[in-house]
Design a protein around this motif. Structure first.
Motif, PDB file in Angstrom:
ATOM      1  N   GLU A  27      35.417  30.117  42.068  1.00 47.52           N
ATOM      2  CA  GLU A  27      34.088  30.016  42.659  1.00 47.52           C
ATOM      3  C   GLU A  27      33.777  31.186  43.599  1.00 47.52           C
ATOM      4  O   GLU A  27      33.151  31.019  44.651  1.00 47.52           O
ATOM      5  CB  GLU A  27      33.920  28.675  43.369  1.00 47.52           C
ATOM      6  N   ALA A  28      34.209  32.379  43.218  1.00 48.96           N
ATOM      7  CA  ALA A  28      33.970  33.576  44.030  1.00 48.96           C
ATOM      8  C   ALA A  28      32.488  33.941  44.028  1.00 48.96           C
ATOM      9  O   ALA A  28      31.823  33.855  43.005  1.00 48.96           O
ATOM     10  CB  ALA A  28      34.787  34.744  43.492  1.00 48.96           C
ATOM     11  N   ALA A  51      35.883  39.698  35.250  1.00 47.05           N
ATOM     12  CA  ALA A  51      35.039  38.695  34.597  1.00 47.05           C
ATOM     13  C   ALA A  51      34.859  37.496  35.507  1.00 47.05           C
ATOM     14  O   ALA A  51      35.622  37.289  36.446  1.00 47.05           O
ATOM     15  CB  ALA A  51      35.669  38.243  33.283  1.00 47.05           C
ATOM     16  N   THR A  52      33.836  36.714  35.183  1.00 48.51           N
ATOM     17  CA  THR A  52      33.642  35.417  35.820  1.00 48.51           C
ATOM     18  C   THR A  52      33.918  34.374  34.751  1.00 48.51           C
ATOM     19  O   THR A  52      33.394  34.458  33.642  1.00 48.51           O
ATOM     20  CB  THR A  52      32.203  35.286  36.359  1.00 48.51           C
ATOM     21  N   TYR A  53      34.769  33.422  35.099  1.00 45.60           N
ATOM     22  CA  TYR A  53      35.175  32.407  34.143  1.00 45.60           C
ATOM     23  C   TYR A  53      34.599  31.045  34.497  1.00 45.60           C
ATOM     24  O   TYR A  53      34.488  30.694  35.674  1.00 45.60           O
ATOM     25  CB  TYR A  53      36.703  32.285  34.103  1.00 45.60           C
ATOM     26  N   GLU A  54      34.269  30.287  33.465  1.00 48.56           N
ATOM     27  CA  GLU A  54      33.848  28.901  33.668  1.00 48.56           C
ATOM     28  C   GLU A  54      35.070  28.039  33.968  1.00 48.56           C
ATOM     29  O   GLU A  54      35.057  27.184  34.841  1.00 48.56           O
ATOM     30  CB  GLU A  54      33.135  28.388  32.416  1.00 48.56           C
ATOM     31  N   ARG A  55      36.143  28.306  33.219  1.00 46.11           N
ATOM     32  CA  ARG A  55      37.416  27.608  33.410  1.00 46.11           C
ATOM     33  C   ARG A  55      38.550  28.592  33.220  1.00 46.11           C
ATOM     34  O   ARG A  55      38.441  29.527  32.445  1.00 46.11           O
ATOM     35  CB  ARG A  55      37.585  26.480  32.397  1.00 46.11           C
ATOM     36  N   TYR A  68      34.935  32.347  29.387  1.00 40.64           N
ATOM     37  CA  TYR A  68      33.943  33.116  30.126  1.00 40.64           C
ATOM     38  C   TYR A  68      32.764  32.250  30.525  1.00 40.64           C
ATOM     39  O   TYR A  68      32.356  31.364  29.779  1.00 40.64           O
ATOM     40  CB  TYR A  68      33.417  34.293  29.294  1.00 40.64           C
ATOM     41  N   ALA A  69      32.203  32.532  31.689  1.00 38.32           N
ATOM     42  CA  ALA A  69      31.014  31.809  32.171  1.00 38.32           C
ATOM     43  C   ALA A  69      29.784  32.294  31.435  1.00 38.32           C
ATOM     44  O   ALA A  69      29.735  33.374  30.919  1.00 38.32           O
ATOM     45  CB  ALA A  69      30.841  32.021  33.663  1.00 38.32           C
TER      46      ALA A  69
END
Length: 69
Positions: A27-28, A51-55, A68-69
């Protein structure tokens, strides 16, 4: 990198994983991402926001799987 971990935690974030050249922060926000970039520069590191990840799941110390989000 323990200094970076402590500073990120002081700002209310969880450090899920940290190594010499990478840090995983669930949650950065852009604020903490920018802080990490600037902190790294003080020690001669150039971090990249990969990258931003969903999980994300850490499999072991060096391997993770993520969506990936």
């Amino acid at each position: 990198m323990i200094n970076l971990q402590q500073e990120v935690q002081k700002r209310g974030y969880t450090v899920a994983h940290i190594k010499t050249d990478s840090i995983k922060i669930p949650e950065a926000t852009m604020e903490i991402i920018d802080f990490v970039m600037e902190f790294g520069k003080r020690y001669g590191y150039t971090f990249e926001h990969e990258a931003t990840y969903e999980r994300m799941c850490l499999v072991n110390d060096a391997v993770y799987i993520a969506k990936y989000a």
